[in-house]
Design a protein around this motif. Structure first.
Motif, PDB file in Angstrom:
ATOM      1  N   PHE A  30      47.067  37.666  25.487  1.00 64.03           N
ATOM      2  CA  PHE A  30      46.393  36.927  26.567  1.00 64.03           C
ATOM      3  C   PHE A  30      45.790  37.883  27.599  1.00 64.03           C
ATOM      4  O   PHE A  30      44.748  37.601  28.182  1.00 64.03           O
ATOM      5  CB  PHE A  30      47.341  35.910  27.208  1.00 64.03           C
ATOM      6  N   GLN A  31      46.432  39.032  27.784  1.00 62.33           N
ATOM      7  CA  GLN A  31      45.849  40.046  28.653  1.00 62.33           C
ATOM      8  C   GLN A  31      44.528  40.538  28.053  1.00 62.33           C
ATOM      9  O   GLN A  31      43.555  40.760  28.764  1.00 62.33           O
ATOM     10  CB  GLN A  31      46.832  41.208  28.774  1.00 62.33           C
ATOM     11  N   THR A  32      44.520  40.674  26.734  1.00 59.17           N
ATOM     12  CA  THR A  32      43.286  41.089  26.052  1.00 59.17           C
ATOM     13  C   THR A  32      42.212  40.014  26.193  1.00 59.17           C
ATOM     14  O   THR A  32      41.052  40.310  26.502  1.00 59.17           O
ATOM     15  CB  THR A  32      43.579  41.367  24.562  1.00 59.17           C
ATOM     16  N   LEU A  33      42.607  38.768  25.983  1.00 59.60           N
ATOM     17  CA  LEU A  33      41.646  37.658  26.094  1.00 59.60           C
ATOM     18  C   LEU A  33      40.997  37.623  27.473  1.00 59.60           C
ATOM     19  O   LEU A  33      39.816  37.286  27.618  1.00 59.60           O
ATOM     20  CB  LEU A  33      42.369  36.329  25.807  1.00 59.60           C
ATOM     21  N   GLU A  34      41.756  37.990  28.471  1.00 57.24           N
ATOM     22  CA  GLU A  34      41.257  37.977  29.851  1.00 57.24           C
ATOM     23  C   GLU A  34      40.018  38.848  30.014  1.00 57.24           C
ATOM     24  O   GLU A  34      39.150  38.566  30.847  1.00 57.24           O
ATOM     25  CB  GLU A  34      42.371  38.441  30.797  1.00 57.24           C
ATOM     26  N   GLN A  35      39.939  39.916  29.203  1.00 57.94           N
ATOM     27  CA  GLN A  35      38.779  40.821  29.285  1.00 57.94           C
ATOM     28  C   GLN A  35      37.453  40.086  29.076  1.00 57.94           C
ATOM     29  O   GLN A  35      36.425  40.497  29.602  1.00 57.94           O
ATOM     30  CB  GLN A  35      38.865  41.911  28.223  1.00 57.94           C
ATOM     31  N   GLY A  86      36.416  38.603  32.600  1.00 57.50           N
ATOM     32  CA  GLY A  86      35.984  39.546  33.628  1.00 57.50           C
ATOM     33  C   GLY A  86      35.916  38.855  34.978  1.00 57.50           C
ATOM     34  O   GLY A  86      36.809  38.077  35.332  1.00 57.50           O
ATOM     35  N   SER A  87      34.830  39.081  35.692  1.00 60.46           N
ATOM     36  CA  SER A  87      34.729  38.522  37.050  1.00 60.46           C
ATOM     37  C   SER A  87      33.961  37.198  37.084  1.00 60.46           C
ATOM     38  O   SER A  87      33.595  36.721  38.155  1.00 60.46           O
ATOM     39  CB  SER A  87      34.043  39.547  37.949  1.00 60.46           C
ATOM     40  N   LYS A  88      33.696  36.644  35.895  1.00 56.29           N
ATOM     41  CA  LYS A  88      32.933  35.386  35.863  1.00 56.29           C
ATOM     42  C   LYS A  88      33.796  34.188  36.296  1.00 56.29           C
ATOM     43  O   LYS A  88      35.010  34.228  36.203  1.00 56.29           O
ATOM     44  CB  LYS A  88      32.410  35.131  34.444  1.00 56.29           C
ATOM     45  N   GLN A  89      33.133  33.125  36.729  1.00 54.40           N
ATOM     46  CA  GLN A  89      33.826  31.878  37.063  1.00 54.40           C
ATOM     47  C   GLN A  89      34.410  31.247  35.803  1.00 54.40           C
ATOM     48  O   GLN A  89      35.562  30.864  35.754  1.00 54.40           O
ATOM     49  CB  GLN A  89      32.809  30.872  37.674  1.00 54.40           C
ATOM     50  N   PHE A  90      33.524  31.139  34.806  1.00 50.74           N
ATOM     51  CA  PHE A  90      33.928  30.582  33.515  1.00 50.74           C
ATOM     52  C   PHE A  90      33.541  31.571  32.422  1.00 50.74           C
ATOM     53  O   PHE A  90      32.706  32.447  32.660  1.00 50.74           O
ATOM     54  CB  PHE A  90      33.252  29.223  33.275  1.00 50.74           C
ATOM     55  N   PHE A  91      34.107  31.400  31.246  1.00 53.07           N
ATOM     56  CA  PHE A  91      33.719  32.277  30.135  1.00 53.07           C
ATOM     57  C   PHE A  91      32.222  32.117  29.848  1.00 53.07           C
ATOM     58  O   PHE A  91      31.556  33.048  29.431  1.00 53.07           O
ATOM     59  CB  PHE A  91      34.562  31.982  28.894  1.00 53.07           C
ATOM     60  N   GLY A  92      31.714  30.901  30.093  1.00 53.28           N
ATOM     61  CA  GLY A  92      30.295  30.641  29.888  1.00 53.28           C
ATOM     62  C   GLY A  92      29.415  31.088  31.050  1.00 53.28           C
ATOM     63  O   GLY A  92      28.209  30.883  31.016  1.00 53.28           O
ATOM     64  N   GLY A  93      30.000  31.659  32.078  1.00 53.54           N
ATOM     65  CA  GLY A  93      29.222  32.100  33.247  1.00 53.54           C
ATOM     66  C   GLY A  93      29.517  31.202  34.444  1.00 53.54           C
ATOM     67  O   GLY A  93      30.672  31.019  34.810  1.00 53.54           O
ATOM     68  N   ASP A  94      28.459  30.606  35.020  1.00 51.16           N
ATOM     69  CA  ASP A  94      28.651  29.732  36.184  1.00 51.16           C
ATOM     70  C   ASP A  94      29.125  28.347  35.797  1.00 51.16           C
ATOM     71  O   ASP A  94      29.592  27.583  36.640  1.00 51.16           O
ATOM     72  CB  ASP A  94      27.338  29.602  36.972  1.00 51.16           C
ATOM     73  N   GLN A  95      28.928  28.001  34.530  1.00 50.96           N
ATOM     74  CA  GLN A  95      29.417  26.696  34.073  1.00 50.96           C
ATOM     75  C   GLN A  95      30.124  26.840  32.732  1.00 50.96           C
ATOM     76  O   GLN A  95      29.978  27.857  32.057  1.00 50.96           O
ATOM     77  CB  GLN A  95      28.276  25.668  33.990  1.00 50.96           C
ATOM     78  N   ASN A 107      50.579  39.303  34.835  1.00 57.14           N
ATOM     79  CA  ASN A 107      50.117  39.681  33.501  1.00 57.14           C
ATOM     80  C   ASN A 107      48.624  39.455  33.282  1.00 57.14           C
ATOM     81  O   ASN A 107      47.954  40.272  32.650  1.00 57.14           O
ATOM     82  CB  ASN A 107      50.898  38.889  32.440  1.00 57.14           C
ATOM     83  N   ALA A 108      48.113  38.326  33.765  1.00 57.88           N
ATOM     84  CA  ALA A 108      46.706  37.987  33.518  1.00 57.88           C
ATOM     85  C   ALA A 108      46.182  37.133  34.677  1.00 57.88           C
ATOM     86  O   ALA A 108      45.905  35.943  34.516  1.00 57.88           O
ATOM     87  CB  ALA A 108      46.558  37.258  32.187  1.00 57.88           C
ATOM     88  N   PRO A 109      46.034  37.760  35.857  1.00 55.17           N
ATOM     89  CA  PRO A 109      45.695  36.992  37.069  1.00 55.17           C
ATOM     90  C   PRO A 109      44.346  36.262  36.993  1.00 55.17           C
ATOM     91  O   PRO A 109      44.231  35.135  37.481  1.00 55.17           O
ATOM     92  CB  PRO A 109      45.690  38.045  38.180  1.00 55.17           C
ATOM     93  N   LEU A 110      43.357  36.891  36.349  1.00 54.42           N
ATOM     94  CA  LEU A 110      42.038  36.248  36.282  1.00 54.42           C
ATOM     95  C   LEU A 110      42.089  35.025  35.362  1.00 54.42           C
ATOM     96  O   LEU A 110      41.466  33.993  35.629  1.00 54.42           O
ATOM     97  CB  LEU A 110      40.986  37.237  35.776  1.00 54.42           C
ATOM     98  N   LEU A 111      42.845  35.151  34.274  1.00 48.73           N
ATOM     99  CA  LEU A 111      42.979  34.036  33.342  1.00 48.73           C
ATOM    100  C   LEU A 111      43.753  32.897  34.010  1.00 48.73           C
ATOM    101  O   LEU A 111      43.424  31.717  33.844  1.00 48.73           O
ATOM    102  CB  LEU A 111      43.710  34.519  32.085  1.00 48.73           C
ATOM    103  N   LYS A 112      44.757  33.266  34.763  1.00 44.10           N
ATOM    104  CA  LYS A 112      45.562  32.280  35.490  1.00 44.10           C
ATOM    105  C   LYS A 112      44.670  31.498  36.470  1.00 44.10           C
ATOM    106  O   LYS A 112      44.766  30.271  36.576  1.00 44.10           O
ATOM    107  CB  LYS A 112      46.693  33.006  36.235  1.00 44.10           C
ATOM    108  N   GLU A 113      43.784  32.216  37.151  1.00 35.19           N
ATOM    109  CA  GLU A 113      42.844  31.548  38.074  1.00 35.19           C
ATOM    110  C   GLU A 113      41.895  30.635  37.319  1.00 35.19           C
ATOM    111  O   GLU A 113      41.562  29.540  37.772  1.00 35.19           O
ATOM    112  CB  GLU A 113      42.023  32.581  38.853  1.00 35.19           C
TER     113      GLU A 113
END
Lengths: 230, 230
Positions: A135-140, A143-152, A183-189
């Motif tokens: 899951f830490q890997t998946l978080e990569q 990155g810093s995007k809102q969603f995996f798809g970008g803004d939406q 462990n995966a703060p961005l994914l948690k958010e």
């Protein structure tokens, strides 16, 4: 006489794979009939006829033709109803990356998550370590995007949205922590962010029913009563 | 100074997964530089840098950007070089079916084939039975067509072309028969047909080298010296 809808989805209310497909249909605004299958013990004759190869849900039937494998179905929906919401990224490289990570989630993250839930003691500690890593890997991919798809939300959000709902339930049942602020703060958010999207929020199964079923399935696994979920 | 090509493929001469990607590049007429990796023991620093997640070949680098997972790469190639040969089926339903069967081949057929090759005795008999079944199932996707892509080779032919070359070699080494005139006659005919396509025929690794390596890998597996191929 009952109206025959052109789109029919064979799913099961608690299946995260069927839910992926429902999300794609909802994003496109496609009306569909939902058939709730009794998985894994009492699959309907119609399901077995429509999907003789894997015998699994979800199956989408469009104009009488069956489609199987949730990720394949999502791409089909985006390919077929080309107007309105775009699910797949437009750029070929982004599309390839999204497909890569969806496969990674299905190959690595789901088995790691199930592994934590269906093991005990030392084996569970090992699975837990592995789950935290994948899951830490998946978080990569986020990155810093809102969603995996970008803004939406897009394809990858639909593909892995199941974790946002299901992981906290399993963490509670098993009493472990896999995706957390350490462990995966961005994914948690992102978990919080996607669960707050209206279309997602309003289509989730009831949490208490999901909790009870997941707990029951875990016990059935551990006692050897069942060996797989679908 | 050496010319830097815009397309670079990290593969390994005997890898059927790298071969899939080479076939796609050749169908499109794309020039590329090939980097032969020493798999599985001496992967290059560059490979590990380009694919830190799975650390596997093939990796395609296009204009400096890495892509991984052979099936994902094939779709990327078709999406990016849109002129010339079409690899993916044009119709969304056919496309979905091709993706479904490619996943089936990767999930079921490859593991069944490896299972036969890396087991002995009763376990092997069980794997053999399973392998015969999954290849019989795969045959359904071909039906009465010349190629899985129809009149000419396409995505699914590239995805499963590896079986046409590799299966007879493994059958010879292990002394079993999986795809034959009795079990999967249409698939067996397709084996001959695709191996006779010029582009395929001229890009295969030497059979004797492939035979020796497969035999050696099998022995390494059975002795526990290696646990995976890539």
């Amino acid at each position: 006489m009952a109206e025959i809808k052109e789109v029919k989805l064979f799913g099961m209310w608690a299946s995260p794979f069927a839910l992926r497909v429902e999300w794609a249909l909802k994003l496109k605004g496609i009306e569909y009939e939902y058939v709730n299958e009794d998985i894994p013990f009492n699959k309907s004759e119609e399901l077995l006829r429509l999907n003789p190869v894997t015998k699994k849900i979800p199956v989408l039937v469009h104009n009488g033709k069956p489609l199987t494998e949730s990720l394949v179905i999502i791409e089909y929906i985006d390919d077929t109803w080309t107007e309105g919401y775009s699910i797949m990224p437009e750029d070929p490289y982004d599309r390839a990356q999204a497909r890569f990570w969806a496969k990674f989630a299905d190959d690595k993250c789901i088995s790691a998550m199930s592994g934590v839930s269906t093991s005990l003691g030392e084996a569970q500690q090992k699975m837990l370590q592995e789950a935290r890593e994948v899951f830490q890997t998946l978080e990569q991919a986020l990155g810093s995007k809102q969603f995996f798809g970008g803004d939406q939300i897009g394809y990858l959000d639909l593909a892995i949205g199941l974790f946002a709902f299901w992981m906290p339930i399993l963490e509670e049942i098993v009493n472990v922590s896999v995706v957390d602020n350490e462990n995966a703060p961005l994914l948690k958010e992102w978990f919080a962010r996607i669960l707050d999207v209206d279309m997602i929020k309003t289509s989730l199964p009831p949490r208490d029913k999901m909790y009870e079923l997941s707990k029951q399935r875990r016990e059935q696994f551990l006692s050897g009563e069942i060996s797989r979920l679908n």
